[in-house]
Each structure stands twice: as structure tokens, then as C-alpha cells.
Design an enzyme around this catalytic site. Structure first.
Site, PDB file in Angstrom:
ATOM      1  N   SER A 141      28.478  -8.443  21.921  1.00  0.00           N
ATOM      2  CA  SER A 141      27.217  -7.852  21.475  1.00  0.00           C
ATOM      3  C   SER A 141      26.176  -8.072  22.562  1.00  0.00           C
ATOM      4  O   SER A 141      26.259  -9.051  23.324  1.00  0.00           O
ATOM      5  CB  SER A 141      26.731  -8.512  20.181  1.00  0.00           C
ATOM      6  OG  SER A 141      25.378  -8.179  19.930  1.00  0.00           O
ATOM      7  N   TYR A 154      25.120 -16.131  15.462  1.00  0.00           N
ATOM      8  CA  TYR A 154      25.853 -14.900  15.790  1.00  0.00           C
ATOM      9  C   TYR A 154      25.790 -14.645  17.295  1.00  0.00           C
ATOM     10  O   TYR A 154      26.811 -14.374  17.939  1.00  0.00           O
ATOM     11  CB  TYR A 154      25.248 -13.736  15.010  1.00  0.00           C
ATOM     12  CG  TYR A 154      25.851 -12.387  15.322  1.00  0.00           C
ATOM     13  CD1 TYR A 154      27.146 -12.077  14.933  1.00  0.00           C
ATOM     14  CD2 TYR A 154      25.114 -11.424  16.007  1.00  0.00           C
ATOM     15  CE1 TYR A 154      27.693 -10.836  15.217  1.00  0.00           C
ATOM     16  CE2 TYR A 154      25.657 -10.177  16.292  1.00  0.00           C
ATOM     17  CZ  TYR A 154      26.943  -9.880  15.899  1.00  0.00           C
ATOM     18  OH  TYR A 154      27.486  -8.657  16.192  1.00  0.00           O
TER      19      TYR A 154
END
Ligand code: NAP
Length: 263
Positions: A141, A154
Site C-alpha cells: 500500500s 496497517y
């Protein structure tokens, strides 16, 4: 039907980014092994992709946070027909202040985004190294390079994905294996609703459609990239970042502290 390119195993294939990878890889000529928890969705996707492409599509239902299930997927990576391409895609996020996460959520995010991804990369690369060929695509990401509040854990798991991919490329790239880390920005999937922030609540100019994201990631793969950031227009910025990072190699360990730390 085109000749088979071999077999690709895609985790998190029941919806979102993984389902689009499954579609694109089948159309490119891969037979598939589809992994996720939702057996019905996987079976429906397997049937439609099998019909549309003539490829063999296996379904492997597994909760990758469950050690026994993870072991079954690892075993498949070492079995026949051999897995030529692993797409390590299954991932989970919670939009929350770090302190507000429950201990269960902390463990679940780490179990899926870090432990399962690493175990599957490990299980895939041993047989691939023995054959002198194979590919691992890890879905990271952009938060791995742009850490954000309310996504601290995350983002850290995605930094793990990026570092692991770059290190594996350095370790095994010369032995016939290929690695790619894909760093999507916001992409229109249900991940957002599951994480507590529906994608409709984001500024729509930063949200990429899932098809476009995966097609761009595969274009980056075809161009030989190790790191692909589908939304990044200024690739020079990334290249400069990488050049600066690599220039630190050889300067980060020394018998003496840097002079600025000496009294
Ligand atoms: P998604 O639509 O929520 O899909 C997640 C997939 O992972 C589903 O197939 C889900 O299937 C599977 N999965 C979830 N938990 C699992 C578990 N414990 N065991 C096995 N499979 C599991 O999410 P997505 O947006 O496509 O995300 C795919 C990847 O892209 C993730 O790694 C995510 O972090 C990354 N990413 C997404 C975005 C974005 O904006 N969407 C941005 C950057 C990176 P089941 O529920 O059937 O198990």
C-alpha cells in the site's frame, strides 16, 4: 485458448483486488488456485472464469489467520501442479486510533497482513528457487511510504510487505525468481467499508477503480518493475527516493557512533 503460463495462486480472491487479479491472470493464460474464506464466492468465480477462459480453477477455502488453514495453503504451494505465480493479496485494515484497537484486532491484522503473507512467500519461494523460476507479487500500500494516523499498524504491516519484497528481489532475483510489490492508493473495494470508512466518504478524485488499479499493476509487472505505484504520476520522485535510500547502503553500520553523537 492460449498455451498455459502455469498456475497462479491468488489469496483474497473472493472479491476486490484479488478477484480482478484472478480474472486477468486466467485471461493471460494461467490456471488458478483461488484462496479466501468465502467458499460460495470462490466457487462462483471459479465457475465463471473456467467457462470464460477454459482454464483449470481450483478453490482452496482457508482462513489465513487460522494456523491449520494456513498450513494447507502452504502445502499447496509445495505440491503439484507447481505454483508459478503467487499473488499475496489478502489483507485487512481497520481505520482507528492505535490505542482504540482491541488486542484481537492487533493480532488479526498482524496474522493476516504479516504472518500469512510471509509464510506463503516462504512456502512458495523454496520450490521456485529449486526450479530456478517463479514469481511472487505482494500487495502492499502507499501507506508503507506515507504513514498515516488511524492506520499506524496497517501502514507498518505494509512497510513489512515492501521491505520483504525488496529484500527477496535482492536475495533471489539473480536466481531466476521475480518479485513485485504493488502499492495501491485508495481503490474502490469493500475493504474500506469493512475497515469502518466506506469508500464513498473519501474524496472521489483519489479513488481508483479496481480494474484500472490491477491493470496498471500488471503493466508495471510487464515493464519489469519491482515496486509499482499505480497512481504515482511522478515516477522520478520514487526513483530519487530509492536512489537516496540505496546510497545509504554501506554507511549504516560502523564501530564508532557518528561524530554528532560524541560529547
Ligand atoms: P477486500 O475487497 O476486502 O478483499 C479482501 C480479500 O481478502 C477478500 O477476498 C477476502 O475474502 C480475503 N480475506 C480477508 N480476510 C481473510 C482471511 N482471514 N483469510 C483469507 N482470506 C481473507 O480488500 P481489497 O481492497 O481487495 O484488498 C486487497 C489487498 O489490497 C489487501 O492486502 C489490502 O491491504 C490492499 N490494498 C487495498 C487498498 C484499497 O484501497 N482497497 C489500498 C491499498 C492496498 P473472504 O472475506 O472471503 O475471506
Amino acid at each position: 485458448m492460449t498455451n498455459s503460463l502455469g498456475t497462479a495462486l491468488v489469496t483474497g480472491a473472493s472479491e476486490g483486488i484479488g478477484a480482478v487479479y484472478a480474472d486477468r491472470l486466467a485471461r493471460r493464460g494461467y490456471n488458478l488456485v483461488l484462496v479466501a474464506r468465502s467458499a460460495e464466492k470462490l466457487a462462483a468465480l471459479a465457475a465463471s472464469l473456467g467457462d470464460a477462459t477454459g482454464r483449470t480453477v481450483e478453490v482452496l477455502q482457508a482462513d489465513l489467520t487460522n494456523p491449520a488453514d494456513l498450513g494447507r495453503v502452504e502445502a499447496r504451494l509445495g505440491a503439484e501442479p507447481a505454483i508459478d505465480l503467487l499473488v499475496n493479496n489478502a489483507g485487512f485494515s481497520t481505520v482507528s486510533a492505535f490505542a482504540d484497537l482491541t488486542s484481537t484486532q492487533v493480532s488479526a491484522i498482524l496474522d493476516l497482513n504479516v504472518t500469512a503473507l510471509a509464510r506463503l512467500a516462504w512456502a512458495a519461494t523454496g520450490p521456485m528457487a529449486n526450479r530456478g523460476k517463479g514469481t511472487v507479487i505482494n500487495i502492499g500500500s502507499v501507506v508503507s511510504v506515507a504513514p498515516l494516523p488511524n492506520a499506524a499498524l496497517y501502514g507498518a504491516t505494509k512497510a513489512f510487505v515492501l521491505t520483504l519484497t525488496q529484500a527477496l528481489e535482492a536475495e533471489l532475483g539473480s536466481k531466476g525468481l521475480r518479485f513485485q510489490a504493488v502499492l495501491p492508493g485508495a481503490t474502490r473495494t469493500n475493504l474500506w467499508a469493512k475497515s469502518g470508512l466506506p469508500v464513498e466518504h473519501l474524496p472521489q478524485e483519489i479513488v481508483m477503480e479496481t480494474d484500472a488499479m490491477v491493470d496498471a499493476a500488471l503493466a508495471g509487472f510487464d515493464q519489469g518493475e519491482v515496486v509499482t505505484i499505480p497512481a504515482l504520476v511522478d515516477v522520478d520522485g520514487w526513483n530519487q527516493f530509492e536512489t537516496a535510500r540505496l546510497a545509504l547502503n554501506g554507511k549504516l553500520s560502523s564501530a564508532q557512533p557518528a561524530s554528532r553523537y560524541l560529547a
